[in-house]
Scaffold this active site. Structure first.
Site, PDB file in Angstrom:
ATOM      1  N   PHE B  39      72.809  13.980  35.752  1.00  0.00           N
ATOM      2  CA  PHE B  39      71.610  14.375  35.008  1.00  0.00           C
ATOM      3  C   PHE B  39      72.020  15.153  33.771  1.00  0.00           C
ATOM      4  O   PHE B  39      72.708  16.187  33.871  1.00  0.00           O
ATOM      5  CB  PHE B  39      70.694  15.226  35.899  1.00  0.00           C
ATOM      6  CG  PHE B  39      70.156  14.482  37.090  1.00  0.00           C
ATOM      7  CD1 PHE B  39      68.919  13.841  37.026  1.00  0.00           C
ATOM      8  CD2 PHE B  39      70.882  14.404  38.279  1.00  0.00           C
ATOM      9  CE1 PHE B  39      68.414  13.147  38.125  1.00  0.00           C
ATOM     10  CE2 PHE B  39      70.388  13.718  39.382  1.00  0.00           C
ATOM     11  CZ  PHE B  39      69.146  13.086  39.300  1.00  0.00           C
ATOM     12  N   VAL B  77      73.957  17.855  38.288  1.00  0.00           N
ATOM     13  CA  VAL B  77      73.235  18.363  37.124  1.00  0.00           C
ATOM     14  C   VAL B  77      74.256  19.012  36.192  1.00  0.00           C
ATOM     15  O   VAL B  77      75.055  19.853  36.618  1.00  0.00           O
ATOM     16  CB  VAL B  77      72.183  19.400  37.584  1.00  0.00           C
ATOM     17  CG1 VAL B  77      71.551  20.100  36.389  1.00  0.00           C
ATOM     18  CG2 VAL B  77      71.114  18.723  38.437  1.00  0.00           C
ATOM     19  N   CYS B  78      74.241  18.625  34.926  1.00  0.00           N
ATOM     20  CA  CYS B  78      75.199  19.183  33.958  1.00  0.00           C
ATOM     21  C   CYS B  78      74.972  20.677  33.781  1.00  0.00           C
ATOM     22  O   CYS B  78      73.864  21.113  33.464  1.00  0.00           O
ATOM     23  CB  CYS B  78      75.069  18.488  32.613  1.00  0.00           C
ATOM     24  SG  CYS B  78      75.976  19.336  31.304  1.00  0.00           S
ATOM     25  N   ILE B  79      76.044  21.448  33.926  1.00  0.00           N
ATOM     26  CA  ILE B  79      75.890  22.905  33.901  1.00  0.00           C
ATOM     27  C   ILE B  79      75.480  23.417  32.519  1.00  0.00           C
ATOM     28  O   ILE B  79      74.605  24.277  32.410  1.00  0.00           O
ATOM     29  CB  ILE B  79      77.177  23.609  34.396  1.00  0.00           C
ATOM     30  CG1 ILE B  79      76.940  25.114  34.535  1.00  0.00           C
ATOM     31  CG2 ILE B  79      78.371  23.323  33.508  1.00  0.00           C
ATOM     32  CD1 ILE B  79      77.988  25.831  35.342  1.00  0.00           C
ATOM     33  N   ALA B  82      71.941  22.487  31.920  1.00  0.00           N
ATOM     34  CA  ALA B  82      71.080  23.188  32.875  1.00  0.00           C
ATOM     35  C   ALA B  82      70.871  24.644  32.478  1.00  0.00           C
ATOM     36  O   ALA B  82      69.762  25.176  32.572  1.00  0.00           O
ATOM     37  CB  ALA B  82      71.688  23.109  34.270  1.00  0.00           C
TER      38      ALA B  82
END
Lengths: 139, 130
Positions: B39, B77-79, B82
């Site tokens: 994501f 989820v891409c940090i 995010a």
């Protein structure tokens, strides 16, 4: 990070949106900078409004956005030296290569000679280039 | 075939998450493998546990969580994306001194290298976005 050893794929990063207005250009650049650490065969393509990402003398003071355009000139240091700009996209916007920043890299196989890494290519040539990629990420 | 999936848009405003969900279900139904679902951009918002959609509408975050649990999917989820958008797991909440976390069950937060690795490992990397 460990990946399957020895696997080198052709990765193409398509940049098709203006640098400001949406976050796609900035976050695409973040992907590319990480990708450089993976020893893959990287090409960057700038087409459609994406050609504006490479224009020189960008000034974002009036819009409160971070001007990240200087980062592109560091791509050569990341061994990213195949950067393609679509000719028709430039022409459709009244731009020429003179409106773009110069992008170069130092060729370690040629006594670190500074060489051009930005290439203007026609739409048909670009089609063939995309066709030969293993992974295409479009932003 | 081994697929990697990229989802670049948030839930409900765009259909990309719905389309990806249908694609993943169909691929699994045909016996294909899903290496990872990554994501990125506003796509990270698919991982929020705080959405309360109307009862007669689909609940995308819940559907992703349930599908992940059923099939052992890796939802990443891409940090960086995010953190910009206020998506935190419990560890990130503590690290940044926030008083809440909101990552749904079955999702994990990690770096962009996970996207590149998906491109390397998968036979096909399929993007769902605009």
């Amino acid at each position: 990070m460990e990946t399957a050893e020895g696997v080198v794929k052709k990765f193409c990063y398509m940049n098709r949106k203006a640098p400001y207005g949406t976050i796609y250009a900035l976050e695409s650049l973040e992907v590319v900078l990480i990708a450089a650490a993976f020893d893959q065969d990287i090409s960057l393509v700038f087409a459609d409004d994406g050609v504006y990402q490479l224009t020189k003398d960008q000034d974002t003071d009036g819009i409160g956005m971070k001007n990240f355009s200087k980062t592109y000139s560091a791509l050569g240091d990341y061994d990213i030296n195949k950067i393609y700009v679509e000719k028709e996209s430039l022409e459709e916007r009244g731009l020429s290569v003179d409106d773009l920043q110069a992008l170069t890299y130092e060729d370690e196989d040629d006594d670190w000679a500074e060489k051009n890494s930005l290439f203007v290519v026609g739409r048909e040539e670009l089609t063939a280039l995309i066709d030969e990629q293993d992974v295409v990420l479009s932003f | 075939m081994k697929f990697g999936i990229v989802i670049n848009e948030g839930p409900y405003t765009h259909q990309s998450s719905d389309s990806a969900l249908q694609f993943v279900k169909a691929a699994l139904g045909k016996g294909h493998e899903i290496f990872r679902i990554f994501f990125y951009h506003d796509g990270v918002n698919n991982g929020t546990d705080l959405g309360v959609p109307p009862q007669d509408d689909r609940n995308l975050a819940k559907e992703w969580s349930e599908l992940a649990e059923k099939h052992g999917l890796d939802l990443v989820v891409c940090i960086a994306a995010a953190q910009r958008r206020g998506m935190l797991d419990a560890d990130e909440m503590k690290r940044h001194g926030k008083n809440a976390s909101n990552l749904s069950k079955g999702f994990r937060i990690s770096g962009l290298g996970q996207l590149i690795e998906a491109g390397i490992q998968a036979d096909r990397l399929v993007t769902f976005g605009d």
